[in-house]
Design a protein around this motif. Structure first.
Motif, PDB file in Angstrom:
ATOM      1  N   ASP A   1      -8.230  -4.987   5.431  1.00  0.00           N
ATOM      2  CA  ASP A   1      -9.102  -4.075   6.173  1.00  0.00           C
ATOM      3  C   ASP A   1      -8.567  -3.815   7.573  1.00  0.00           C
TER       4      ASP A   1
ATOM      5  N   LEU B   1      -5.944  -1.209   7.192  1.00  0.00           N
ATOM      6  CA  LEU B   1      -6.524   0.104   6.914  1.00  0.00           C
ATOM      7  C   LEU B   1      -7.010   0.771   8.197  1.00  0.00           C
TER       8      LEU B   1
ATOM      9  N   TRP C   1     -10.730   5.131   1.993  1.00  0.00           N
ATOM     10  CA  TRP C   1     -11.426   4.508   3.121  1.00  0.00           C
ATOM     11  C   TRP C   1     -11.518   5.447   4.305  1.00  0.00           C
TER      12      TRP C   1
ATOM     13  N   LEU D   1       0.854  -1.189   0.000  1.00  0.00           N
ATOM     14  CA  LEU D   1       0.000   0.000   0.000  1.00  0.00           C
ATOM     15  C   LEU D   1       0.884   1.231   0.000  1.00  0.00           C
TER      16      LEU D   1
ATOM     17  N   VAL E   1     -15.021   1.216   2.812  1.00  0.00           N
ATOM     18  CA  VAL E   1     -13.909   1.168   1.861  1.00  0.00           C
ATOM     19  C   VAL E   1     -14.478   1.299   0.452  1.00  0.00           C
TER      20      VAL E   1
ATOM     21  N   LEU F   1     -16.048  -1.869   5.983  1.00  0.00           N
ATOM     22  CA  LEU F   1     -14.749  -2.283   6.507  1.00  0.00           C
ATOM     23  C   LEU F   1     -14.963  -3.491   7.419  1.00  0.00           C
TER      24      LEU F   1
ATOM     25  N   GLY G   1      -8.225   7.805   4.323  1.00  0.00           N
ATOM     26  CA  GLY G   1      -7.042   7.298   3.640  1.00  0.00           C
ATOM     27  C   GLY G   1      -7.247   7.253   2.137  1.00  0.00           C
TER      28      GLY G   1
END
Length: 257
Positions: A139, A142, A102, A73, A107, A131, A84
């Protein structure tokens, strides 16, 4: 409690559980046995997420183990708004990429992306889902990334008395840092020999330069690099990112394990 603060509280509760799902983390090459934090070290740890929050927006690169593959990522986080924006790809040799945006609950992904993180993402083609950090390593990562910032320092006195441990001294980009294992899971009880499943690389001024965690039964660790260089603001989020109702509020948690 405001809608955003309720979401943050719920996410922090989930974060503590996520980072406690695996056994005790032992991936460190310690210079000696991990030891309790001094008062000064506890102060630095207590500031780490607050200094991240004060930055507002920052760049991030993260590697995430996921069922035998590695997801990379690369993007930016707005820690004040808990948003994000990044590009992700699976495995180093893979040409398959996705854009992703997200927040704490939802997301949105833009599949089949040719590559690169545009300043202004496309307006259409987004796919949205809830999420699900307990079911998805991605996830979980994240959610962890969004909660590396908080609007107030953690409690240094509680940290000093907790099972958080100094693991070793280290360097990140030539900057001296301490490496701290977050508090162990509540299920560990009084067994302070069990290190928690998060690691924080924190410099002399309380800046968080690197973060690592092991979640969801994965044997490998996800690791985020958090350079202190300036970052561009995030673009506007697609409407689908905020259309789903938020989960019921939870209770704030201490520093994740």
């Amino acid at each position: 409690m405001t809608r955003l603060r309720a979401a943050v509280a719920a996410a922090l509760t989930c974060w503590l559980a996520l980072a406690s799902c695996s056994g005790p983390g032992q991936h460190d090459a310690e210079d000696g046995a991990p030891r309790p934090l001094t008062a000064e070290e506890a102060d630095r740890v207590a500031l780490a997420r607050f200094t991240t929050y004060r930055r507002g927006t920052g760049n991030v690169t993260m590697t995430i183990p996921s069922r035998g593959r590695t997801i990379t990522l690369t993007g930016r986080i707005d820690w004040r708004r808990h948003l994000g924006y990044a590009e992700i790809r699976a495995d180093a040799e893979s040409s398959a990429r996705e854009l992703i945006q997200w927040n704490l609950t939802n997301v949105t992904t833009r599949p089949n992306w040719p590559g690169g993180l545009p300043k202004q993402p496309p307006a259409t083609g987004w796919e949205a889902h809830r999420l699900t950090p307990q079911a998805s390593p991605l996830d979980a990562a994240l959610l962890l990334l969004l909660n590396l910032g908080t609007d107030r320092p953690d409690n240094a006195q509680l940290l000093a008395r907790s099972s958080a441990r100094l693991v070793r001294q280290d360097h990140v980009a030539k900057a001296p840092v301490i490496v701290v294992a977050g508090p162990a899971a509540p299920t560990a009880g009084a067994d302070h020999a069990k290190l928690g499943n998060t690691r924080y690389w924190i410099d002399d001024d309380g800046h968080l330069l690197r973060f690592s965690a092991r979640t969801g039964g994965e044997s490998a660790w996800m690791t985020a690099e958090l350079p202190q260089s300036p970052a561009d603001p995030l673009p506007s989020a697609p409407p689908a990112l905020t259309q789903t109702a938020l989960d019921p509020p939870g209770s704030p948690s201490p520093l994740p394990s």
